[in-house]
Write an enzyme that holds these catalytic residues in place. Structure first.
Site, PDB file in Angstrom:
ATOM      1  CG  ASN A   1      -2.199  -0.833   0.944  1.00 27.97           C
ATOM      2  OD1 ASN A   1      -3.068  -0.435   0.179  1.00 27.97           O
ATOM      3  ND2 ASN A   1      -2.255  -2.017   1.543  1.00 27.97           N
TER       4      ASN A   1
ATOM      5  CG  HIS B   1      -9.905  -3.442   8.810  1.00 24.11           C
ATOM      6  ND1 HIS B   1      -8.989  -4.067   9.644  1.00 24.11           N
ATOM      7  CD2 HIS B   1     -10.982  -4.258   8.759  1.00 24.11           C
ATOM      8  CE1 HIS B   1      -9.513  -5.195  10.082  1.00 24.11           C
ATOM      9  NE2 HIS B   1     -10.719  -5.338   9.561  1.00 24.11           N
TER      10      HIS B   1
ATOM     11  CD  GLU C   1      -5.984  -3.855   1.513  1.00 17.84           C
ATOM     12  OE1 GLU C   1      -5.070  -3.224   2.054  1.00 17.84           O
ATOM     13  OE2 GLU C   1      -6.250  -5.039   1.794  1.00 17.84           O
TER      14      GLU C   1
HETATM   15  C1  GRF Z   1      -3.331  -4.738   4.042  1.00 21.74           C
HETATM   16  O1  GRF Z   1      -4.155  -5.824   3.755  1.00 21.74           O
HETATM   17  C2  GRF Z   1      -4.045  -3.749   4.915  1.00 21.74           C
HETATM   18  O2  GRF Z   1      -5.416  -3.672   4.656  1.00 21.74           O
HETATM   19  C3  GRF Z   1      -3.818  -4.311   6.285  1.00 21.74           C
HETATM   20  O3  GRF Z   1      -2.505  -4.810   6.263  1.00 21.74           O
HETATM   21  C4  GRF Z   1      -2.150  -5.129   4.919  1.00 21.74           C
HETATM   22  C5  GRF Z   1      -0.915  -4.367   4.588  1.00 21.74           C
HETATM   23  O4  GRF Z   1      -0.344  -4.779   3.377  1.00 21.74           O
HETATM   24  N1  GRF Z   1      -4.086  -3.324   7.289  1.00 21.74           N
HETATM   25  P1  GRF Z   1       0.906  -3.998   2.782  1.00 21.74           P
HETATM   26  O5  GRF Z   1       1.991  -3.986   3.868  1.00 21.74           O
HETATM   27  O6  GRF Z   1       0.466  -2.609   2.431  1.00 21.74           O
HETATM   28  O7  GRF Z   1       1.333  -4.786   1.579  1.00 21.74           O
END
Ligand code: GRF
Length: 208
Positions: free
Chosen positions: A14, A109, A174
């Site tokens: 992310n 989330h 996401e």
């Molecule tokens: C994601 O699924 C987010 O929704 C959750 O933790 C994960 C993080 O993934 N809170 P990344 O580290 O961004 O790949």
């Protein structure tokens, strides 16, 4: 220019999507730092590769949760962060910390909140027989995985999905959802009224 700090504990996918969007969409913003709660977070290398300054603040280096929160706050204040972006940050922040950054603290989330707060969301959604799941970007309040919802993405659950397969489908959503929501924040296009958040341009706050 809004100064964004991104807090991570793991992979950092992310974080990568957010930094790319910030540059590609020429946001009036800059990612001024990435702070990891674990020295072995893979996202630290992602941040370095993207040219973002990194720091590690590990709970194990602090005597109490309050001391950890204080160290984190000192770091964020040194960065002069306007917006604090939780992106896979696996620490629960104390009430005083959340109050200090109220309205500036955002989380993603991997469920359609208020359904399935907490861990193992994909396993729990499959076991519950859900036909749709998703992801939520929300402002943070002292209650875990709770707070005014900025945007949600809906993702189908297919018959043979395992938690890992479903998680990958949600993660792809996401990567569209978090930049969308943060873009609105840096352009000041949101109005918060209790738990309800309105996008001032009328843009849809629901992605499919
Ligand atoms: C994601 O699924 C987010 O929704 C959750 O933790 C994960 C993080 O993934 N809170 P990344 O580290 O961004 O790949």
């Amino acid at each position: 220019m809004k100064r964004l700090a991104i807090l991570i504990s793991g992979r950092g996918s992310n974080l990568e999507a957010i930094v790319h969007a910030c540059v590609a969409q020429a946001w009036p913003a800059q990612v001024v730092g990435v702070v990891a709660s674990r020295a072995d977070a893979a996202g630290l290398d992602v941040a370095r590769r993207l040219g973002v300054a990194v720091q590690v603040i590990a709970p194990s280096d602090h005597v109490s949760r309050e001391a950890f929160d204080a160290a984190l706050a000192a770091c964020l204040d040194a960065l002069a962060a306007d917006v604090i972006v939780l992106a896979g940050f696996m620490r629960i922040l104390g009430d005083a910390f959340v109050a200090r950054y109220a309205g500036r603290l955002v989380n993603i989330h991997p469920s359609l909140l208020p359904a399935f707060p907490g861990l193992n969301t994909h396993r729990r959604a499959i076991d519950a027989g859900c036909r749709a799941v998703g992801a939520t970007v929300h402002y943070v309040t002292p209650t875990l995985d709770h707070g005014p919802i900025i945007a949600q993405a809906v993702v189908p659950v297919l018959a043979d999905d395992t938690p890992a397969v479903l998680a990958a489908r949600v993660l792809a959503a996401e990567h569209r959802l978090y930049p969308l929501a943060l873009g609105w924040i840096v352009h000041e296009r949101l109005q918060v009224d209790g738990l309800r958040v309105r996008q001032l341009d009328g843009a849809s706050q629901l992605l499919f």
